[in-house]
Design a protein around this motif. Sequence first.
Motif, PDB file in Angstrom:
ATOM      1  N   LYS A 296       0.938  -1.137  -0.005  1.00 13.74           N
ATOM      2  CA  LYS A 296      -0.058   0.102   0.103  1.00 13.74           C
ATOM      3  C   LYS A 296       0.938   1.272  -0.092  1.00 13.74           C
ATOM      4  O   LYS A 296       0.615   2.265  -0.751  1.00 13.74           O
ATOM      5  N   ASP A 297       2.024   1.320   0.509  1.00 15.03           N
ATOM      6  CA  ASP A 297       2.899   2.593   0.794  1.00 15.03           C
ATOM      7  C   ASP A 297       3.485   2.690  -0.501  1.00 15.03           C
ATOM      8  O   ASP A 297       3.621   3.791  -0.988  1.00 15.03           O
ATOM      9  N   LEU A 298       3.845   1.699  -1.421  1.00 15.33           N
ATOM     10  CA  LEU A 298       4.579   1.713  -2.726  1.00 15.33           C
ATOM     11  C   LEU A 298       3.368   2.664  -3.622  1.00 15.33           C
ATOM     12  O   LEU A 298       3.629   3.331  -4.500  1.00 15.33           O
ATOM     13  N   LEU A 299       2.105   1.926  -3.467  1.00 18.36           N
ATOM     14  CA  LEU A 299       1.116   2.521  -4.445  1.00 18.36           C
ATOM     15  C   LEU A 299       0.641   3.824  -4.049  1.00 18.36           C
ATOM     16  O   LEU A 299       0.516   4.802  -5.023  1.00 18.36           O
ATOM     17  N   ASP A 300       0.896   4.238  -2.762  1.00 18.70           N
ATOM     18  CA  ASP A 300       0.462   5.579  -2.317  1.00 18.70           C
ATOM     19  C   ASP A 300       1.680   6.487  -2.739  1.00 18.70           C
ATOM     20  O   ASP A 300       1.182   7.573  -3.458  1.00 18.70           O
ATOM     21  N   HIS A 301       2.705   6.057  -2.611  1.00 17.09           N
ATOM     22  CA  HIS A 301       3.860   6.877  -3.007  1.00 17.09           C
ATOM     23  C   HIS A 301       3.809   7.337  -4.459  1.00 17.09           C
ATOM     24  O   HIS A 301       4.188   8.488  -4.520  1.00 17.09           O
ATOM     25  N   PHE A 302       3.561   6.483  -5.334  1.00 16.17           N
ATOM     26  CA  PHE A 302       3.590   6.852  -6.462  1.00 16.17           C
ATOM     27  C   PHE A 302       2.218   7.009  -7.265  1.00 16.17           C
ATOM     28  O   PHE A 302       2.213   7.417  -8.483  1.00 16.17           O
ATOM     29  N   LYS A 303       1.382   6.946  -6.411  1.00 13.91           N
ATOM     30  CA  LYS A 303      -0.239   7.430  -6.739  1.00 13.91           C
ATOM     31  C   LYS A 303      -0.436   6.503  -7.877  1.00 13.91           C
ATOM     32  O   LYS A 303      -0.952   7.007  -9.116  1.00 13.91           O
ATOM     33  N   VAL A 304      -0.129   5.272  -7.711  1.00 15.43           N
ATOM     34  CA  VAL A 304      -0.500   4.355  -8.683  1.00 15.43           C
ATOM     35  C   VAL A 304      -2.169   4.134  -9.167  1.00 15.43           C
ATOM     36  O   VAL A 304      -2.765   3.832  -7.911  1.00 15.43           O
ATOM     37  N   ASP A 305      -2.430   4.142 -10.363  1.00 19.14           N
ATOM     38  CA  ASP A 305      -3.694   3.766 -10.950  1.00 19.14           C
ATOM     39  C   ASP A 305      -4.080   2.398 -11.150  1.00 19.14           C
ATOM     40  O   ASP A 305      -5.131   1.890 -10.894  1.00 19.14           O
ATOM     41  N   LEU A 306      -2.909   1.871 -11.622  1.00 21.24           N
ATOM     42  CA  LEU A 306      -3.179   0.380 -12.093  1.00 21.24           C
ATOM     43  C   LEU A 306      -1.915  -0.586 -11.821  1.00 21.24           C
ATOM     44  O   LEU A 306      -0.853  -0.167 -12.317  1.00 21.24           O
ATOM     45  N   VAL A 307      -1.937  -1.861 -11.581  1.00 23.96           N
ATOM     46  CA  VAL A 307      -0.798  -2.532 -11.355  1.00 23.96           C
ATOM     47  C   VAL A 307      -1.190  -3.695 -12.339  1.00 23.96           C
ATOM     48  O   VAL A 307      -2.290  -4.381 -12.331  1.00 23.96           O
ATOM     49  N   CYS A 308      -0.344  -4.064 -13.189  1.00 22.74           N
ATOM     50  CA  CYS A 308      -0.212  -5.130 -14.289  1.00 22.74           C
ATOM     51  C   CYS A 308       1.043  -6.219 -14.107  1.00 22.74           C
ATOM     52  O   CYS A 308       1.982  -6.055 -13.579  1.00 22.74           O
ATOM     53  N   HIS A 309       0.370  -7.493 -14.375  1.00 22.89           N
ATOM     54  CA  HIS A 309       1.513  -8.544 -14.388  1.00 22.89           C
ATOM     55  C   HIS A 309       1.001  -9.445 -15.859  1.00 22.89           C
ATOM     56  O   HIS A 309      -0.142  -9.315 -16.340  1.00 22.89           O
ATOM     57  N   GLY A 310       2.224  -9.850 -16.276  1.00 19.51           N
ATOM     58  CA  GLY A 310       1.863 -10.681 -17.480  1.00 19.51           C
ATOM     59  C   GLY A 310       1.047 -12.177 -17.257  1.00 19.51           C
ATOM     60  O   GLY A 310       0.718 -12.335 -16.104  1.00 19.51           O
ATOM     61  N   LYS A 311       1.405 -12.990 -17.951  1.00 20.92           N
ATOM     62  CA  LYS A 311       0.733 -14.472 -17.937  1.00 20.92           C
ATOM     63  C   LYS A 311       1.741 -15.256 -17.411  1.00 20.92           C
ATOM     64  O   LYS A 311       1.379 -16.580 -17.026  1.00 20.92           O
ATOM     65  N   THR A 312       2.939 -14.715 -16.835  1.00 17.79           N
ATOM     66  CA  THR A 312       3.894 -15.904 -16.334  1.00 17.79           C
ATOM     67  C   THR A 312       3.561 -16.304 -14.870  1.00 17.79           C
ATOM     68  O   THR A 312       2.698 -15.236 -14.199  1.00 17.79           O
ATOM     69  N   GLU A 313       4.341 -16.954 -14.437  1.00 19.37           N
ATOM     70  CA  GLU A 313       3.957 -17.454 -13.050  1.00 19.37           C
ATOM     71  C   GLU A 313       4.065 -16.243 -12.050  1.00 19.37           C
ATOM     72  O   GLU A 313       5.268 -15.885 -12.071  1.00 19.37           O
ATOM     73  N   VAL A 314       3.347 -16.200 -11.096  1.00 20.88           N
ATOM     74  CA  VAL A 314       3.638 -15.236  -9.937  1.00 20.88           C
ATOM     75  C   VAL A 314       4.224 -16.267  -8.691  1.00 20.88           C
ATOM     76  O   VAL A 314       3.128 -16.921  -8.248  1.00 20.88           O
ATOM     77  N   PHE A 315       5.503 -15.882  -8.360  1.00 22.02           N
ATOM     78  CA  PHE A 315       6.135 -16.646  -6.988  1.00 22.02           C
ATOM     79  C   PHE A 315       5.608 -15.929  -5.854  1.00 22.02           C
ATOM     80  O   PHE A 315       5.366 -15.101  -5.775  1.00 22.02           O
ATOM     81  N   PRO A 316       5.367 -16.930  -4.728  1.00 23.46           N
ATOM     82  CA  PRO A 316       4.659 -16.385  -3.392  1.00 23.46           C
ATOM     83  C   PRO A 316       6.232 -15.752  -2.759  1.00 23.46           C
ATOM     84  O   PRO A 316       7.425 -16.006  -3.277  1.00 23.46           O
ATOM     85  N   ASP A 317       5.935 -14.744  -2.047  1.00 24.25           N
ATOM     86  CA  ASP A 317       6.854 -14.125  -1.174  1.00 24.25           C
ATOM     87  C   ASP A 317       7.429 -14.947  -0.270  1.00 24.25           C
ATOM     88  O   ASP A 317       6.962 -16.062  -0.244  1.00 24.25           O
ATOM     89  N   ARG A 318       8.515 -14.598   0.499  1.00 23.17           N
ATOM     90  CA  ARG A 318       9.068 -15.367   1.221  1.00 23.17           C
ATOM     91  C   ARG A 318       8.530 -15.974   2.281  1.00 23.17           C
ATOM     92  O   ARG A 318       8.585 -17.118   2.818  1.00 23.17           O
ATOM     93  N   ASP A 319       7.327 -15.403   2.736  1.00 25.28           N
ATOM     94  CA  ASP A 319       6.437 -16.022   3.629  1.00 25.28           C
ATOM     95  C   ASP A 319       5.065 -16.897   3.247  1.00 25.28           C
ATOM     96  O   ASP A 319       4.302 -17.180   3.988  1.00 25.28           O
ATOM     97  N   GLY A 320       5.245 -16.912   1.774  1.00 24.64           N
ATOM     98  CA  GLY A 320       4.271 -17.792   1.146  1.00 24.64           C
ATOM     99  C   GLY A 320       3.076 -16.892   0.688  1.00 24.64           C
ATOM    100  O   GLY A 320       2.182 -17.484   0.197  1.00 24.64           O
ATOM    101  N   SER A 321       3.006 -15.660   0.996  1.00 32.44           N
ATOM    102  CA  SER A 321       1.932 -14.909   0.666  1.00 32.44           C
ATOM    103  C   SER A 321       1.967 -14.357  -0.818  1.00 32.44           C
ATOM    104  O   SER A 321       2.772 -14.431  -1.557  1.00 32.44           O
ATOM    105  N   ASP A 322       0.727 -13.964  -1.248  1.00 29.40           N
ATOM    106  CA  ASP A 322       0.594 -13.393  -2.639  1.00 29.40           C
ATOM    107  C   ASP A 322       1.271 -11.844  -2.347  1.00 29.40           C
ATOM    108  O   ASP A 322       0.632 -11.176  -2.001  1.00 29.40           O
TER     109      ASP A 322
END
Length: 392
Positions: A296-322
Amino acid sequence: MMKNGHHVSSAPASADCSPEKRRRTVRVWCDGCYDMVHYGHSNQLRQAKAMGDYLIVGVHTDEEISKHKGPPVFTQAERYKMVRAIKWVDEIVEGAPYVTTLETLDKYCCDFCVHGDDITLTVDGKDTYDEVKKSGRYRECKRTQGVSTTDLVGRMLLMTKAHHSNMGRSDYQQHTDNFGRGPKGHSPWTGVSQFLQTSQKIIQFASGKEPQPGDTIIYVAGAFDLFHIGHVDFLDAVSQLSEKPYVIVGLHFDQEVNRYKGKNYPIMNIHERTLSVLACRYVSEVVIGAPYAVTKDLLDHFKVDLVCHGKTEVFPDRDGSDPYAVPRKMGILRTVDSGNSLTTDVIVQRIIKNRLLFEARNQKKEAKEMAVIQAMKRREEDKAKERAQAVL
């Protein structure tokens, strides 16, 4: 249409070659194979564009490259698209001749051509720029130290996780001997040297443009390793989601990329990947060492309107979260299908499959260069002797 501060023309400017136009605009010609396009190629084109107003880039066919150098890694269609995506390029000429002639410069109304301070040779060892050099329509720019297609091929075949920080190790040096050193010595144009990032280099590559009112700020993140046509198609598709896109690319640090990619990734370190991405006309800004999770901090800092990702696999974070949980919950996450399935893994497989061909290609190239260097050295020695005799 404006993209990253550069005008993209829908019609080829070479159609109008009037004397008036020639007086108004300094037209610059560059040409090459542009195989495995990297920030060294981009830096050459940046320097060339700075010497004039309008940059035309000729790209050789697969057939021409195979004849003079050996098999290219990428197809001509892929190479054409990669060069078009470099933000300093105004126009490209597909299937440009391997030898640069005055006829070519005149055909496209170019005042002069620009090439790096290395040498490009034909299959029979002749300088491809000899004619334009003799006519005075040749300019030289500095070659980017620390990167070459030869070096990148070597990195892909060297299976160590920290290859980009272990260039002095014996196993790396032994490998580079196979790719950048022929039987008769070492060419300064085909060797491997370490890239050193500077703040000036980043400034030269960055657009320096802030988001404007009405811009749609789009955030994408990833490794963007060996920046290739798959990345270009994805960023192009992302930029088309808005009339006024401002695309921010978050680049993960090397250790983070290695965590989720493993093996010997990333092929390019964070500094190299930064320049590669900044050179793309669809990119407005780069976050160096972006957090893996889109917070949320990153999105607010850059005032992001849209986040995009391709069709490639999304690997989980270190704690297993999305890592995309926050933008997903906010309803601003978009999956973008670029229509291109090329990945860095596929490129590495191409190289491994054709290893012997690439070894032979690079050794052949170096042997020709060493022959030219020896000839140049002999000419200088002869001139020195003549000067000494004249004094006597």
